[in-house]
Design an enzyme around this catalytic site. Structure first.
Site, PDB file in Angstrom:
ATOM      1  N   ASP A  47       0.844  -1.191   0.000  1.00 18.91           N
ATOM      2  CA  ASP A  47       0.000   0.000   0.000  1.00 18.91           C
ATOM      3  C   ASP A  47       0.880   1.242   0.000  1.00 18.91           C
ATOM      4  OD1 ASP A  47      -2.699  -0.959   0.037  1.00 18.91           O
ATOM      5  OD2 ASP A  47      -2.289  -1.743   2.044  1.00 18.91           O
ATOM      6  N   HIS A  76      -0.270  -1.113  -4.819  1.00 17.05           N
ATOM      7  CA  HIS A  76      -1.534  -0.363  -4.787  1.00 17.05           C
ATOM      8  C   HIS A  76      -1.188   1.100  -4.542  1.00 17.05           C
ATOM      9  CE1 HIS A  76      -5.632   0.209  -2.505  1.00 17.05           C
ATOM     10  NE2 HIS A  76      -5.541   0.969  -3.579  1.00 17.05           N
ATOM     11  N   GLY A 160      -6.678   4.628   3.793  1.00 20.94           N
ATOM     12  CA  GLY A 160      -6.194   5.316   4.989  1.00 20.94           C
ATOM     13  C   GLY A 160      -5.241   4.482   5.810  1.00 20.94           C
ATOM     14  N   ASP A 193     -10.351  -5.251  -1.280  1.00 19.02           N
ATOM     15  CA  ASP A 193      -9.263  -4.825  -0.399  1.00 19.02           C
ATOM     16  C   ASP A 193      -9.810  -4.049   0.797  1.00 19.02           C
ATOM     17  OD1 ASP A 193      -6.923  -3.882   0.734  1.00 19.02           O
ATOM     18  OD2 ASP A 193      -6.340  -2.628  -0.966  1.00 19.02           O
ATOM     19  N   SER A 216      -3.773  -6.553   8.122  1.00 17.39           N
ATOM     20  CA  SER A 216      -3.578  -6.629   9.571  1.00 17.39           C
ATOM     21  C   SER A 216      -4.068  -7.945  10.166  1.00 17.39           C
ATOM     22  CB  SER A 216      -4.284  -5.449  10.256  1.00 17.39           C
ATOM     23  OG  SER A 216      -5.642  -5.406   9.916  1.00 17.39           O
TER      24      SER A 216
HETATM   25  C1  DX5 Z   1      -6.618   0.575   2.627  1.00 11.18           C
HETATM   26  C2  DX5 Z   1      -5.550  -0.323   2.038  1.00 11.18           C
HETATM   27  C3  DX5 Z   1      -5.723  -1.764   2.369  1.00 11.18           C
HETATM   28  C4  DX5 Z   1      -5.682  -2.044   3.818  1.00 11.18           C
HETATM   29  C5  DX5 Z   1      -5.662  -3.535   4.082  1.00 11.18           C
HETATM   30  O1  DX5 Z   1      -6.128   1.830   2.899  1.00 11.18           O
HETATM   31  O2  DX5 Z   1      -5.570  -0.232   0.656  1.00 11.18           O
HETATM   32  O3  DX5 Z   1      -4.786  -2.547   1.643  1.00 11.18           O
HETATM   33  O4  DX5 Z   1      -4.586  -1.421   4.398  1.00 11.18           O
HETATM   34  O5  DX5 Z   1      -5.481  -3.692   5.409  1.00 11.18           O
HETATM   35  P1  DX5 Z   1      -6.507  -4.497   6.306  1.00 11.18           P
HETATM   36  O6  DX5 Z   1      -6.533  -5.877   5.756  1.00 11.18           O
HETATM   37  O7  DX5 Z   1      -5.924  -4.377   7.647  1.00 11.18           O
HETATM   38  O8  DX5 Z   1      -7.843  -3.817   6.154  1.00 11.18           O
HETATM   39 ZN    ZN Z   2      -4.377  -1.856  -0.635  1.00 11.40          ZN
END
Ligand code: DX5
Ligand code: ZN
Length: 242
Positions: A47, A76, A160, A193, A216
Site C-alpha cells: 500500500d 496499490h 487510509g 481490499d 492486519s
Molecule cells: C486501505 C488499504 C488496504 C488495507 C488492508 O487503505 O488499501 O490494503 O490497508 O489492510 P486491512 O486488511 O488491515 O484492512
Molecule cells: Zn491496498
C-alpha cells in the site's frame, strides 16, 4: 499488456489472497515476507500512500525495490496523479500496479502508459494494470476502461490505514462488477481490499472475488505464517464448495 504472463499467473492462482505487507514490522520485512513464501501465498500487496490522496504516508519505489522475494509485487498506488510516477514503480519491480480513478485526471492515459512498460522481474510477464475504486465511487467509472486493464480492485474500506471494518455494500458491488466483466467478455481479475479478517474471509470469498487483500489480519503481531495459512485454506474451502 493484455493476456500477459502476469495475468495468466494471477488467473492460475485465483482465487487467492494478496497479503498487505505494510502492516508487518517494516524493520524486519525481509523475514516477515520469507514466512509468507513458505505458506503458498503468491502476492505481496504494498500500500503506497502519499499523505495527499491518502491521509497517511507509507513507502515509495526504493522500498519496493528493496523487497527481495519470489512473490509477485502487487503495488496499490493511493497517490495523486500517478501518471508521471508509475514508471518509477515499474522500475522498482512492481508486477501489478493499481491506480485510483479518483486520483487520476488521465486514468486512461496512465493505463496505456503502463501497457508500454517492461516488467523488470521478467520481461514477458508484462505489468498487470489495475484500477481501484473507493467505496463511494460509482462503478460506471470502470466501463470506459475495460479494454485497457487486467485487474479491478474494489476497496471495502476508505483508503487510509489497516484494520478498518469491511463496508458491507462492497459485497453487492463485487457482484455488479462480475456481471460487468462477464457482459463485456473480458478476462479481468477482480479483487477486494480492506477489512478482511479471519472471521469474514469465508463470506468475502463466497462472492467469487479472485483476489482478496488482507493485511492486519495476517500481520497481527503474533502468528503471520499461521494466519496466512488460515486465510488460504478458508479461500480454498469456499472454492471447493462452489
Ligand atoms: C486501505 C488499504 C488496504 C488495507 C488492508 O487503505 O488499501 O490494503 O490497508 O489492510 P486491512 O486488511 O488491515 O484492512
Ligand atoms: Zn491496498
Amino acid at each position: 499488456m493484455a493476456n500477459s504472463k502476469g495475468l495468466e499467473l494471477l488467473r492460475a492462482a485465483a482465487p487467492t489472497i494478496s497479503v498487505g505487507v505494510i502492516t508487518a514490522n517494516l524493520l524486519s520485512l525481509g523475514s516477515e515476507i520469507a514466512l509468507l513464501e513458505r505458506t503458498g501465498v503468491k502476492l505481496a500487496h504494498v500500500d503506497v500512500m502519499d499523505g495527499c490522496f491518502c491521509p497517511m504516508m507509507t513507502v515509495g519505489p526504493p522500498f519496493i525495490r528493496a523487497i527481495k522475494t519470489s512473490l509477485l509485487k502487487d503495488v496499490h498506488l493511493m497517490i495523486e496523479e500517478p501518471l508521471e510516477k508509475v514508471a518509477d514503480y515499474v522500475a522498482a519491480g512492481a508486477d501489478v500496479i493499481t491506480i485510483h480513478v479518483e486520483a487520476c485526471s488521465h486514468v486512461h492515459r496512465a493505463l496505456q502508459k503502463l501497457g508500454t512498460l517492461t516488467n523488470v522481474n521478467e520481461a514477458d510477464r508484462g505489468i498487470v494494470r489495475g484500477v481501484a475504486l473507493n467505496p463511494g465511487t460509482p462503478l460506471e467509472a470502470l466501463e470506459p476502461l475495460l479494454d485497457d486493464l487486467e485487474y479491478i480492485l474494489l476497496l471495502a474500506v476508505n483508503p487510509g490505514w489497516g484494520g478498518q471494518k469491511y463496508i458491507r455494500s462492497t459485497t453487492a458491488r463485487i457482484g455488479r462488477v462480475q456481471r460487468m466483466i462477464a457482459d463485456a467478455g473480458k478476462n479481468i481479475i477482480l479483487g477486494v481490499d480492506g477489512g478482511v479478517t479471519k472471521e469474514n474471509i469465508a463470506e468475502v470469498a463466497a462472492t467469487g472475488a479472485d483476489l482478496i487483500v488482507t493485511g492486519s489480519a495476517v500481520f497481527d503481531g503474533k502468528a503471520p505464517e499461521a494466519n496466512a495459512r488460515f486465510m488460504l485454506q478458508a479461500v480454498a474451502a469456499v472454492q471447493s464448495r462452489q
